[in-house]
Motif scaffolding. Sequence first.
Motif, PDB file in Angstrom:
ATOM      1  N   ARG A  45       0.611  -1.246  -0.096  1.00  0.00           N
ATOM      2  CA  ARG A  45       0.040   0.089  -0.151  1.00  0.00           C
ATOM      3  C   ARG A  45       0.850   1.170  -0.077  1.00  0.00           C
ATOM      4  N   LEU A  46       1.898   1.422  -0.866  1.00  0.00           N
ATOM      5  CA  LEU A  46       2.516   2.302  -0.938  1.00  0.00           C
ATOM      6  C   LEU A  46       2.480   3.189  -2.391  1.00  0.00           C
ATOM      7  N   ASP A  47       2.707   4.496  -2.402  1.00  0.00           N
ATOM      8  CA  ASP A  47       2.103   5.348  -3.278  1.00  0.00           C
ATOM      9  C   ASP A  47       3.400   5.301  -4.310  1.00  0.00           C
ATOM     10  N   LEU A  48       3.411   5.462  -5.599  1.00  0.00           N
ATOM     11  CA  LEU A  48       4.586   5.727  -6.545  1.00  0.00           C
ATOM     12  C   LEU A  48       4.682   7.338  -6.877  1.00  0.00           C
ATOM     13  N   VAL A  49       6.031   7.523  -6.940  1.00  0.00           N
ATOM     14  CA  VAL A  49       6.380   8.659  -7.486  1.00  0.00           C
ATOM     15  C   VAL A  49       7.436   8.595  -8.530  1.00  0.00           C
ATOM     16  N   TYR A  50       7.197   8.912  -9.819  1.00  0.00           N
ATOM     17  CA  TYR A  50       8.096   8.530 -10.818  1.00  0.00           C
ATOM     18  C   TYR A  50       8.228   9.876 -11.868  1.00  0.00           C
ATOM     19  N   GLY A  51       9.195   9.621 -12.754  1.00  0.00           N
ATOM     20  CA  GLY A  51       9.328  10.734 -13.801  1.00  0.00           C
ATOM     21  C   GLY A  51       8.137  10.827 -14.778  1.00  0.00           C
ATOM     22  N   GLY A  52       6.758  10.163 -14.749  1.00  0.00           N
ATOM     23  CA  GLY A  52       6.016  10.495 -15.700  1.00  0.00           C
ATOM     24  C   GLY A  52       6.173   9.551 -17.215  1.00  0.00           C
ATOM     25  N   GLY A  53       5.005   9.474 -17.730  1.00  0.00           N
ATOM     26  CA  GLY A  53       4.914   8.645 -19.039  1.00  0.00           C
ATOM     27  C   GLY A  53       4.426   7.506 -18.776  1.00  0.00           C
ATOM     28  N   LEU A  57      10.057   0.777 -18.649  1.00  0.00           N
ATOM     29  CA  LEU A  57       9.953   0.294 -17.599  1.00  0.00           C
ATOM     30  C   LEU A  57       9.175   1.097 -16.769  1.00  0.00           C
ATOM     31  N   MET A  58       9.292   2.427 -16.824  1.00  0.00           N
ATOM     32  CA  MET A  58       8.654   3.464 -16.220  1.00  0.00           C
ATOM     33  C   MET A  58       7.084   3.318 -16.520  1.00  0.00           C
ATOM     34  N   GLY A  59       6.659   3.009 -17.552  1.00  0.00           N
ATOM     35  CA  GLY A  59       5.121   2.663 -17.905  1.00  0.00           C
ATOM     36  C   GLY A  59       4.812   1.427 -17.390  1.00  0.00           C
ATOM     37  N   LEU A  60       5.660   0.366 -17.070  1.00  0.00           N
ATOM     38  CA  LEU A  60       5.230  -0.947 -16.628  1.00  0.00           C
ATOM     39  C   LEU A  60       4.981  -0.619 -15.050  1.00  0.00           C
ATOM     40  N   VAL A  61       5.800  -0.122 -14.421  1.00  0.00           N
ATOM     41  CA  VAL A  61       5.817   0.107 -12.903  1.00  0.00           C
ATOM     42  C   VAL A  61       4.557   0.893 -12.798  1.00  0.00           C
ATOM     43  N   SER A  62       4.547   2.210 -13.363  1.00  0.00           N
ATOM     44  CA  SER A  62       3.155   3.232 -13.254  1.00  0.00           C
ATOM     45  C   SER A  62       1.862   2.355 -13.303  1.00  0.00           C
ATOM     46  N   GLY A  69      -4.694  -0.201  -7.817  1.00  0.00           N
ATOM     47  CA  GLY A  69      -5.493   1.011  -6.820  1.00  0.00           C
ATOM     48  C   GLY A  69      -4.376   1.855  -6.233  1.00  0.00           C
ATOM     49  N   GLY A  70      -3.157   2.029  -6.452  1.00  0.00           N
ATOM     50  CA  GLY A  70      -2.333   2.686  -5.702  1.00  0.00           C
ATOM     51  C   GLY A  70      -2.364   4.382  -6.307  1.00  0.00           C
ATOM     52  N   HIS A  71      -1.798   5.234  -5.520  1.00  0.00           N
ATOM     53  CA  HIS A  71      -1.621   6.453  -6.196  1.00  0.00           C
ATOM     54  C   HIS A  71      -0.379   6.427  -6.969  1.00  0.00           C
ATOM     55  N   VAL A  72      -0.432   7.134  -8.066  1.00  0.00           N
ATOM     56  CA  VAL A  72       0.746   7.476  -8.801  1.00  0.00           C
ATOM     57  C   VAL A  72       0.929   8.899  -8.999  1.00  0.00           C
ATOM     58  N   ILE A  73       2.149   9.353  -8.737  1.00  0.00           N
ATOM     59  CA  ILE A  73       2.291  10.838  -9.146  1.00  0.00           C
ATOM     60  C   ILE A  73       3.588  10.707 -10.335  1.00  0.00           C
ATOM     61  N   THR A  86       6.553  10.700 -24.512  1.00  0.00           N
ATOM     62  CA  THR A  86       6.686   9.741 -23.381  1.00  0.00           C
ATOM     63  C   THR A  86       5.451   9.037 -23.108  1.00  0.00           C
ATOM     64  N   GLY A  87       4.239   9.055 -23.861  1.00  0.00           N
ATOM     65  CA  GLY A  87       3.039   8.388 -23.773  1.00  0.00           C
ATOM     66  C   GLY A  87       2.551   9.010 -22.431  1.00  0.00           C
ATOM     67  N   GLU A  88       1.016   8.612 -22.350  1.00  0.00           N
ATOM     68  CA  GLU A  88       0.271   9.140 -21.397  1.00  0.00           C
ATOM     69  C   GLU A  88       0.504   8.946 -20.202  1.00  0.00           C
ATOM     70  N   THR A  89       0.612   9.696 -19.124  1.00  0.00           N
ATOM     71  CA  THR A  89       1.032   9.577 -17.715  1.00  0.00           C
ATOM     72  C   THR A  89      -0.316   9.204 -17.230  1.00  0.00           C
ATOM     73  N   VAL A  90      -0.148   8.138 -16.134  1.00  0.00           N
ATOM     74  CA  VAL A  90      -1.344   7.487 -15.388  1.00  0.00           C
ATOM     75  C   VAL A  90      -1.487   8.461 -14.163  1.00  0.00           C
ATOM     76  N   GLY A  91      -2.408   8.221 -13.511  1.00  0.00           N
ATOM     77  CA  GLY A  91      -2.598   8.982 -12.103  1.00  0.00           C
ATOM     78  C   GLY A  91      -2.506  10.646 -12.130  1.00  0.00           C
ATOM     79  N   GLU A  92      -1.812  11.065 -11.123  1.00  0.00           N
ATOM     80  CA  GLU A  92      -1.730  12.548 -10.927  1.00  0.00           C
ATOM     81  C   GLU A  92      -0.570  13.101 -11.602  1.00  0.00           C
ATOM     82  N   VAL A  93      -0.619  14.048 -12.400  1.00  0.00           N
ATOM     83  CA  VAL A  93       0.500  14.770 -13.122  1.00  0.00           C
ATOM     84  C   VAL A  93       1.023  16.097 -12.556  1.00  0.00           C
TER      85      VAL A  93
END
Length: 221
Positions: A45-53, A57-62, A69-73, A86-93
């Motif tokens: 139940r940990l949220d993710l912060v990443y570089g967007g897109g 691998l960035m896309g697979l993790v996000s 159901g996790g929150h993605v920033i 970069t493709g479309e960022t999921v979650g909060e941009v």
Amino acid sequence: MEENKAVNSSSRFKRVCVFCGSSSGKRNSYRDAAIELGKELVSRRLDLVYGGGSVGLMGLVSHEVHRGGGHVIGIIPKTLMSKEITGETVGEVKPVADMHQRKAEMARHSDCFIALPGGYGTLEELLEVITWAQLGIHDKPVGLINVDGYYNYLLTFLDKAVDDGFIKPSQRNIIVSAPTARELVQKLEEYVPMHDGVVAKARWEAEQLELNSSLQNEIAR
């Protein structure tokens, strides 16, 4: 569900920053590791912060965290926000003005850092947060998932730098490594900072408040 809650209640983290490639690499193991990390974050139940897109691998993790159901920033410079890049960022941009502010914001929103396999950008981000820890700017754990020995040469280089007097032995322990996401997250949970960076950390936090104010003004232009 009860098991997930038990895991999270004992966690020292709320948000995990992940550095990784915008490519998926040539081995299936890299893609598998990214998906495994996403599932591990969801299970804790940990949220993710990443570089967007949504590429590499960035896309697979996000997507894995978002799907679970996790929150993605996703923190991304305005110049890279084109879906064609970069493709479309999921979650909060969270758009930022440039790459420097991107790294600062990723660090500010996170409780620890994890690197999956990646290229120049991943390595640069990883080494910068290690350097910040070395200087006492933060005391957040830093780790890498050494998938199929991907980071063996980097770890050997760090050991060589210790042997030749460029890195103190205690500072070598700033970076934690493990072959799997589950092992690494557990090590990060148990990590104890090897330095006292209270003064530098306080100065860093004050500078970040000032940066965040100027950042909002810059984005609004």
